[in-house]
Enzyme design. Sequence first.
Site, PDB file in Angstrom:
ATOM      1  N   CYS A  94       0.672  -1.026  -0.168  1.00 38.03           N
ATOM      2  CA  CYS A  94       0.160   0.025  -0.021  1.00 38.03           C
ATOM      3  C   CYS A  94       0.852   1.240  -0.047  1.00 38.03           C
ATOM      4  O   CYS A  94       0.579   2.444  -0.416  1.00 38.03           O
ATOM      5  CB  CYS A  94      -1.055  -0.030   1.040  1.00 38.03           C
ATOM      6  SG  CYS A  94      -0.165  -0.416   2.688  1.00 38.03           S
TER       7      CYS A  94
ATOM      8  N   HIS B  65      19.131  -2.230   1.147  1.00 38.34           N
ATOM      9  CA  HIS B  65      17.613  -1.549   1.029  1.00 38.34           C
ATOM     10  C   HIS B  65      16.715  -2.753   1.169  1.00 38.34           C
ATOM     11  O   HIS B  65      15.666  -2.669   1.884  1.00 38.34           O
ATOM     12  CB  HIS B  65      17.525  -0.851  -0.310  1.00 38.34           C
ATOM     13  CG  HIS B  65      16.121  -0.299  -0.433  1.00 38.34           C
ATOM     14  ND1 HIS B  65      15.974   0.704   0.220  1.00 38.34           N
ATOM     15  CD2 HIS B  65      15.042  -0.604  -1.257  1.00 38.34           C
ATOM     16  CE1 HIS B  65      14.484   0.848  -0.038  1.00 38.34           C
ATOM     17  NE2 HIS B  65      13.934   0.148  -0.736  1.00 38.34           N
TER      18      HIS B  65
END
Lengths: 275, 464
Positions: free
Chosen positions: B54, B105
């Site tokens: 989301c 990351h």
Amino acid sequence: MSGSATLLGLSMLCYLLGAVSLGANLFLRRPWLLAAGRTFAVLAALLHGGAIGLRCVEVRHAPFTTPAESLSLLAWIVCLLYLGMEALWRLSAAGPFALGLSFLLVLIGAGLSGAGGPPGSQYAELLAERAISLHILATVAAIGAFALAFSCAALYLTQHHILKSKNGLAWVKRLPPLATVESAGFLLVAIGFPLLTLGILSGLVRAGEGGLPPGWQTDGKTLLAFVVWGVYAAYLVARLGLNWPPVRTAYILIAGLALSLLLFLVPSAAHQFAR
Amino acid sequence: MPLRVTGLSHNTAAPVEVRERLSFTTPRALDDALAVLRAALAPRGGECVLLSTCNRTELYVAAPEDPDREEMAALLLAARGIAPSEMGDWLPFLEDQAGCRAVEHLFRVTAGLESMVLGENDIVRQVKEAFAKAANAGTCGPTLNPLFHEALRVAKRARTEMNLSHGAFSIGHAAAQLAENIHGSLAGRTVLLLGAGAMSETTARHLAAAGANQVLVANRTYDRAVALAESLNGRAIHYDDFVKYLAVADIVIASTAAPHTVVHRPMVEAAMRERSRRRPLFLIDIAVPRDVDADVGEVGEVFLFNIDDLGAIVEEEAAERRRRAVKAEALIREEALAWSARMRAALVAAPLVRSVRAKHHAIVQEGLARLRAELPHLAEADWARIEAFATAIENRIAHDPTIKIKEYAERAAAAASAMPGGGAADDLEAKMRTAREIFGLEEGWESGQSAATTAATATPRRGE
């Protein structure tokens, strides 16, 4: 150093390490500290059980003729009951108290035996009587259960205070739920109370057979036993019959332990085993 | 293969209206996107995983020819069906990382360090799903497969060792945790909802997830109570009757829109008299203005928490997680460096290992060819056994050098990562040169050797 003394020394070390690990876990919340604490508790119970068994073999009678021996037995029972609590409710927060108490009891016992307690062999004949053995075993086990019920009450009051005052809420999740410690405390008293009753009754049976010093009926320990019995009976009535709130019954358990320890330690002419 | 990631999230400059345009919210959209990416990357031997949550859309690509920032952006936009002409509008919002930074990351994202709610657990499931989708679509290969497995392992380690996922993440979560601290197991407990707003519904769902399976809903609008009760598998009651149910409730969530308090001390005292005194009552007042009189909390065995109390718990937990996240970041950096070092080592060691194995294989094949010429009378079954024996010896001989070369390369790469410029790379180069000399792998041996082998193996077999 005899085999039993070596095992007892090792179990003391495990009690201490277990108490420290579980205490540190309360603050640091590290899974390995919890695992270490539980492992030390199991090891301590095994070593201490071995020490008591070996002591029986060495002196050829039940292991509670001296104050040191009965303190050692009480320490072992406290540890066993704690392990039971862990298995049933995961009450590791009671560990520092239970294992710390076991360590202290064995330490005090070691100090008493070092100060020259009575040799055990002269009581072998007395201990052959079932009533005496039952009397001591049941009473010591009851005091062990009351000691842990005290720790549950202390945990309950602490948790209750934090939730009511909302101070130190970070501690809430480190302590067991209110409902759990309340139930655990009740179950321990439900175990300890019949044992104490059995201990008192077997003591009365033995006294009825004669041979006790005159005035045993007004002996401090005898009277205190009835007071302790009354306190825990009051707890059961308050909890089951009067619907008292747990925060109030918890104070009865706190007072009960103080009286139980006094019962254990008070000098008595009629109770030679606790001298 | 070099790794690169491009994408946007709540941490980048992209506002929500930009993020929602680039999200792949339906499984179908994700499947279509992976098909586009496979068509673009497969011919070049590239791999990819597309992560879409989301708050985050990221494309991880490993390709032999490291794509640049524009190429990565073009791939991502093409996957979403956005025209290449819009590239200029999107580039300022897309963040791009490569190599060890891209690995770090991915590890941070999977551990929840990049999540809006620090340390939340849902991201692990989302990364797993993205990886599984890519694997099913055939866009994962020898580079991304182990990398994503490693990311999940590192995330688990960070969460476990640093307690990253512990504590309350929201008001509802905090309420559920407090309820468990009061009641123990919530199984069989009764929850009474006063008001059918979104907050009370969320809180009730947290409690239901923790085991509370009897829900009563009271709302001024009865129809709304019925609708919410149905969605929670509970029962609607008339609002005017709620006082009667205080005696049976274990947990009360108050969130009405009333402008004044609706739960008063005498009501609660009466309810507590009707029930066992050992049964505590947990009152959660998340309404503003409050629904429950403050002095209700003074009643024995009643525990009253309002929205500020719960908010303070959430904030305290978040602060604690932020402290733990600092340690987790160090752990993840270390893991990312180690992974990159292993990958670099593999890149350095692989050609040498291949050469050593190829040379052994060539020698064996040459010997076998010569033997075939000398022993033409042997049956094919005998040749099959001889060849199997020769292959076993070839593998056995190549095993130790292979392991050693990989070890040298890994050690040197790790040392180079820990101390760049410390001479580890030179040391590795020297070792690899020595290995080439020992195995006689001087420049150009392959061509000469393969020609000889071809000639030798070209010797016709018996009967041919």
